[in-house]
Design an enzyme around this catalytic site. Structure first.
Site, PDB file in Angstrom:
ATOM      1  N   THR A  70       0.849  -1.199   0.000  1.00  9.63           N
ATOM      2  CA  THR A  70       0.000   0.000   0.000  1.00  9.63           C
ATOM      3  C   THR A  70       0.884   1.248   0.000  1.00  9.63           C
ATOM      4  O   THR A  70       0.664   2.184  -0.789  1.00  9.63           O
ATOM      5  CB  THR A  70      -0.909  -0.003   1.249  1.00  9.63           C
ATOM      6  OG1 THR A  70      -1.725  -1.169   1.199  1.00  9.63           O
ATOM      7  CG2 THR A  70      -1.774   1.241   1.313  1.00  9.63           C
ATOM      8  N   CYS A 319      -9.871  -6.984   1.755  1.00  9.05           N
ATOM      9  CA  CYS A 319     -10.216  -5.675   2.317  1.00  9.05           C
ATOM     10  C   CYS A 319     -11.627  -5.252   1.899  1.00  9.05           C
ATOM     11  O   CYS A 319     -12.378  -4.678   2.690  1.00  9.05           O
ATOM     12  CB  CYS A 319      -9.186  -4.626   1.954  1.00  9.05           C
ATOM     13  SG  CYS A 319      -8.509  -4.785   0.323  1.00  9.05           S
TER      14      CYS A 319
HETATM   15  N1  PLP Z   1      -1.791  -4.597  -4.111  1.00 10.26           N
HETATM   16  C1  PLP Z   1      -2.291  -5.822  -4.323  1.00 10.26           C
HETATM   17  C2  PLP Z   1      -2.458  -6.300  -5.732  1.00 10.26           C
HETATM   18  C3  PLP Z   1      -2.666  -6.621  -3.248  1.00 10.26           C
HETATM   19  O1  PLP Z   1      -3.181  -7.830  -3.470  1.00 10.26           O
HETATM   20  C4  PLP Z   1      -2.508  -6.118  -1.928  1.00 10.26           C
HETATM   21  C5  PLP Z   1      -2.923  -6.914  -0.751  1.00 10.26           C
HETATM   22  O2  PLP Z   1      -3.961  -7.494  -0.668  1.00 10.26           O
HETATM   23  C6  PLP Z   1      -1.976  -4.825  -1.760  1.00 10.26           C
HETATM   24  C7  PLP Z   1      -1.635  -4.104  -2.872  1.00 10.26           C
HETATM   25  C8  PLP Z   1      -1.817  -4.221  -0.397  1.00 10.26           C
HETATM   26  O3  PLP Z   1      -0.799  -4.836   0.301  1.00 10.26           O
HETATM   27  P1  PLP Z   1      -0.520  -4.485   1.820  1.00 10.26           P
HETATM   28  O4  PLP Z   1      -1.814  -4.691   2.542  1.00 10.26           O
HETATM   29  O5  PLP Z   1       0.537  -5.463   2.205  1.00 10.26           O
HETATM   30  O6  PLP Z   1      -0.035  -3.092   1.887  1.00 10.26           O
END
Ligand code: PLP
Length: 380
Positions: A70, A319
């Site tokens: 993120t 999420c």
């Molecule tokens: N981008 C993608 C494609 C993801 O699948 C995820 C996690 O589900 C994220 C970003 C976000 O990752 P994080 O929660 O580790 O920051």
């Protein structure tokens, strides 16, 4: 328990945990400190960064370590200058989508098979466009996007701009969070300027990620402080996290081909043993993603009923699911409301084995049959 939600989270591999352990209590020193044990920690940290970078054909100095994907995605968007435009694929993860929306970005469509609509992309690039964000692998369908083709379009636009004396940058960012497990990712081959990596999806620790930054991209830090990571991400380095991430990347790379074959075979088994479903991600997906739809059935209920039988699956991104939000990805590929409501995402991984795959098919078939019978009883 049969866990089929590896796109949401992967357990930390034991070997990763082992590699991390010394850096919590023994080699705990701040890498910026001047004494010898700290310098050893700093050197181990750089070596780990080099390992991660090597997996994508880059150098340690090309990576900014972040606290997850993120943050890396958010950091990528700081490359934009004022009054410039950003384009993003409509099926992007919220950590791209929300930032792009906040910056007034415009979404590029996908085709019904989940692949980027390259004609729509071409139409939407203007002289003000500075950044295009397209995930290498989609986190709901597993769709692998043709990034090299996007990069080629960008090259053509740049040549045209040069001829017309327009000096505005045009960068390609890709969120490769879901890609490192099964794809051989090379930044040069893909032609990306910025790329997000995520430790949590490759059997590494959570809260660790990285942004690859090419020489052409100029970023601004999201936070300022001690000037670590070339001033782009201040804060004492997460040494155990990065050591673990490097080990996870190394293991993923070692087992790339074997894993691909294994998941492809399990996927085939699952699809042949399941009854009465519609396969959503028929083509162009990584081998461990199985998105299926039971039209007329509420998949949220299926998730709950399957959990009661010890099978853990998802309806979409974790999420979004936790907020009860309808999948924007399934809507973007043109599924109807009832198809979206009836869709399950199964993501295979290292916690599974062949016997679990057969058992999964049996349990899902049984639960779906019972659910259909229940609906019929209510309707009659
Ligand atoms: N981008 C993608 C494609 C993801 O699948 C995820 C996690 O589900 C994220 C970003 C976000 O990752 P994080 O929660 O580790 O920051």
């Amino acid at each position: 328990m049969i866990y089929l939600d590896h796109a949401a989270a992967t357990p930390v591999d034991k070997r990763v945990l082992e590699a991390m352990m010394p850096y919590f209590a023994d080699d705990f020193f701040n890498p910026s400190a001047a004494y010898l044990p700290a310098k050893k920690v700093a050197s181990d940290y750089e070596t780990a960064k080099a390992t991660i970078a090597h997996a994508i054909g880059a150098k340690a100095s090309d990576l900014v370590i972040t606290a997850g994907a993120t943050e890396a995605n958010n950091l990528a968007f700081t490359s934009l200058n004022p009054l410039s435009r950003v384009l993003y694929l409509i099926t992007e993860h919220d950590s791209v989508r929300r930032v792009a929306e906040r910056l007034g970005g415009e979404a590029v469509s996908v085709l019904p098979n989940g692949l980027i609509d390259l004609d729509d992309l071409k139409r939407k690039i203007t002289d003000e466009t500075e950044l295009i964000s397209v995930a290498l692998v989609n986190n709901e369908l597993g769709t692998i996007q043709p990034l090299a083709e996007v990069a080629q379009i960008i090259r053509e636009v740049k040549i045209d701009r040069m001829k017309r004396g327009i000096r505005r940058q045009l960068l390609l960012h890709s969120d490769a969070s879901q890609a490192l497990n099964l794809l051989d990712v090379s930044v040069a081959r893909l032609g990306v300027d910025l790329m997000t990596l995520n430790s949590a999806k490759v059997y590494g620790p959570k809260g660790v990620g990285a942004l690859y930054v090419s020489h052409d991209a100029k970023l601004s830090p999201l936070t300022v402080g001690g000037g670590q990571e070339n001033g782009l991400r201040s804060g004492t380095e997460n040494v155990p996290g990065v050591i673990g991430f490097a080990k996870a990347v190394e293991l993923a790379h070692e087992h790339l081909n074997g894993n691909r074959k294994k998941y492809a075979s399990w996927r085939k088994t699952l699809l042949s043993e399941l009854d009465g479903y519609e396969l959503i991600n028929k083509k162009h997906a990584v081998d461990n993603f199985v998105t299926i739809c039971y039209d007329g059935i509420d998949a949220e209920r299926l998730v709950f009923l399957l959990e009661e039988q010890g099978v853990y699956v998802a309806t979409g991104a974790a999420c979004a699911a936790s907020k009860g939000v309808r999948s924007h990805v399934l809507a973007a590929i043109g599924l109807s409301e009832s198809q979206i409501t009836g869709s399950l995402r199964l993501t295979l991984g290292e916690t599974n084995d062949e016997a679990q795959i057969h058992e999964t098919a049996r349990v899902i078939n049984r639960v779906v049959e019972a659910e259909k019978a229940r609906i019929q009883r209510i309707e009659s």
